[in-house]
Design a protein around this motif. Structure first.
Motif, mmCIF file in Angstrom:
data_model
loop_
_atom_site.group_PDB
_atom_site.id
_atom_site.type_symbol
_atom_site.label_atom_id
_atom_site.label_comp_id
_atom_site.label_asym_id
_atom_site.label_seq_id
_atom_site.Cartn_x
_atom_site.Cartn_y
_atom_site.Cartn_z
ATOM 1 N N THR A 1 0.909 -0.988 0.107
ATOM 2 C CA THR A 1 0.000 0.078 -0.377
ATOM 3 C C THR A 1 0.845 1.364 -0.424
ATOM 4 O OG1 THR A 1 -0.183 -0.169 2.427
ATOM 5 C CG2 THR A 1 -2.017 -0.716 1.371
ATOM 6 N N SER A 2 0.241 2.110 -0.533
ATOM 7 C CA SER A 2 0.738 3.960 -0.726
ATOM 8 C C SER A 2 0.674 4.420 0.481
ATOM 9 C CB SER A 2 0.640 4.333 -1.675
ATOM 10 O OG SER A 2 -0.186 5.279 -1.923
ATOM 11 N N ASP A 3 1.959 5.679 0.950
ATOM 12 C CA ASP A 3 1.432 6.403 1.806
ATOM 13 C C ASP A 3 0.593 7.922 0.777
ATOM 14 O OD1 ASP A 3 3.127 7.757 0.205
ATOM 15 O OD2 ASP A 3 5.905 7.464 1.625
ATOM 16 N N ALA A 4 0.709 8.461 1.441
ATOM 17 C CA ALA A 4 0.235 10.192 0.177
ATOM 18 C C ALA A 4 0.798 10.498 -0.695
ATOM 19 C CB ALA A 4 -0.157 11.229 1.957
ATOM 20 N N LYS A 5 1.736 10.029 -0.833
ATOM 21 C CA LYS A 5 3.169 10.935 -2.095
ATOM 22 C C LYS A 5 3.031 9.800 -3.008
ATOM 23 C CE LYS A 5 6.211 13.429 0.872
ATOM 24 N NZ LYS A 5 7.290 13.244 1.245
ATOM 25 N N GLY A 6 2.213 8.873 -2.843
ATOM 26 C CA GLY A 6 1.917 7.776 -4.212
ATOM 27 C C GLY A 6 3.167 6.596 -3.876
ATOM 28 N N GLN A 7 4.748 6.163 -2.908
ATOM 29 C CA GLN A 7 5.403 5.751 -2.534
ATOM 30 C C GLN A 7 5.149 4.597 -2.110
ATOM 31 O OE1 GLN A 7 9.039 8.017 -0.958
ATOM 32 N NE2 GLN A 7 9.641 8.258 -2.413
ATOM 33 N N TYR A 8 5.437 3.814 -2.523
ATOM 34 C CA TYR A 8 5.395 2.117 -2.531
ATOM 35 C C TYR A 8 6.784 1.650 -1.454
ATOM 36 C CZ TYR A 8 0.691 2.359 -4.443
ATOM 37 O OH TYR A 8 -0.641 2.591 -5.172
ATOM 38 N N ARG A 9 6.378 0.935 -0.340
ATOM 39 C CA ARG A 9 8.584 0.867 0.161
ATOM 40 C C ARG A 9 8.094 -0.607 0.740
ATOM 41 N NH1 ARG A 9 12.656 3.772 2.460
ATOM 42 N NH2 ARG A 9 11.401 5.381 1.757
ATOM 43 N N LEU A 10 9.300 -1.594 0.321
ATOM 44 C CA LEU A 10 9.328 -2.984 0.305
ATOM 45 C C LEU A 10 10.352 -3.228 1.532
ATOM 46 C CD1 LEU A 10 8.065 -5.951 0.839
ATOM 47 C CD2 LEU A 10 9.482 -5.621 -1.540
ATOM 48 N N THR A 11 10.588 -3.650 1.805
ATOM 49 C CA THR A 11 11.995 -3.436 3.665
ATOM 50 C C THR A 11 11.592 -4.927 3.763
ATOM 51 O OG1 THR A 11 10.923 -1.678 5.218
ATOM 52 C CG2 THR A 11 13.096 -3.025 6.021
ATOM 53 N N LEU A 12 12.634 -5.334 3.081
ATOM 54 C CA LEU A 12 14.022 -6.704 2.562
ATOM 55 C C LEU A 12 14.500 -7.260 3.634
ATOM 56 C CD1 LEU A 12 14.099 -6.412 -1.137
ATOM 57 C CD2 LEU A 12 12.645 -8.095 0.344
ATOM 58 N N GLU A 13 14.707 -8.319 4.318
ATOM 59 C CA GLU A 13 16.343 -8.878 4.611
ATOM 60 C C GLU A 13 17.096 -8.444 4.752
ATOM 61 O OE1 GLU A 13 15.398 -13.282 6.354
ATOM 62 O OE2 GLU A 13 13.312 -12.732 6.383
ATOM 63 N N GLU A 14 17.098 -8.740 3.077
ATOM 64 C CA GLU A 14 18.863 -8.128 2.622
ATOM 65 C C GLU A 14 18.860 -7.148 1.635
ATOM 66 O OE1 GLU A 14 20.317 -12.270 -0.021
ATOM 67 O OE2 GLU A 14 20.528 -12.237 2.871
ATOM 68 N N GLU A 15 19.889 -6.088 1.103
ATOM 69 C CA GLU A 15 19.808 -5.649 0.114
ATOM 70 C C GLU A 15 19.773 -6.417 -1.273
ATOM 71 O OE1 GLU A 15 21.942 -2.278 -1.376
ATOM 72 O OE2 GLU A 15 23.001 -2.857 -0.149
ATOM 73 N N LEU A 16 19.093 -5.981 -2.157
ATOM 74 C CA LEU A 16 18.983 -6.985 -3.329
ATOM 75 C C LEU A 16 19.741 -6.529 -3.970
ATOM 76 C CD1 LEU A 16 14.736 -6.282 -4.336
ATOM 77 C CD2 LEU A 16 15.832 -8.273 -3.593
#
Length: 159
Positions: free
Chosen positions: A111-126
């Protein structure tokens, strides 16, 4: 006096050459059988038909004026979404597919924040090249593209 054959150099040299080839062949077969690459899909006909459906979904996204870009922020992947003619920022399913390692593919509902940004936090960097698909819950449109992570500048996903 002539030495017996097993005490001479040349018979052992001639035996070692083919024996070395046999040993390395066995090692190669073992390594490749344990590390197979699955780049070919078994249901290629269904996959080809699915491409046509994807194109029509991409055209719907173009007509609605949808676009997105993605970048990484440490262990997080940030997707900036332009909603175009949509009334609000929808919940989207983000599918990450690795180019050569299908066991690393994953999907996540965001789901997005008010600015239209979707954030996915992962265990390790892609790391490396990834193919990203964005679809809503009703799967009426599709925005997709390729991004090589880590990327601190936004990379535009193509429609």
């Amino acid at each position: 006096m002539v030495k017996p054959w097993y005490k001479q150099f040349w018979p052992w040299f001639l035996i070692i050459l083919p024996l070395t080839v046999v040993v390395w062949t066995i090692i190669t077969v073992i390594v490749f059988s344990q590390n197979s690459v699955s780049l070919v899909t078994e249901d290629y006909y269904k996959k080809g038909k699915g491409i046509n459906i994807d194109i029509s979904k991409q055209n719907v996204a173009k007509n609605l004026g949808l676009s997105a870009s993605a970048f990484s922020d440490g262990n997080a992947v940030v997707i900036q979404f332009e909603k175009g003619q949509l009334e609000h920022y929808p919940a989207i399913t983000v599918m990450f597919a690795h180019r050569t390692l299908p066991d690393r593919d994953f999907s996540q509902l965001l789901t997005s924040d008010a600015k239209g940004q979707y954030r996915l936090t992962l265990e390790e960097e892609l790391q490396g090249p990834w193919f990203i698909e964005l679809t809503p819950h009703d799967q009426k449109w599709l925005v997709q593209g390729r991004v090589t992570f880590p990327s601190t500048t936004p990379v535009q996903l193509e429609n």
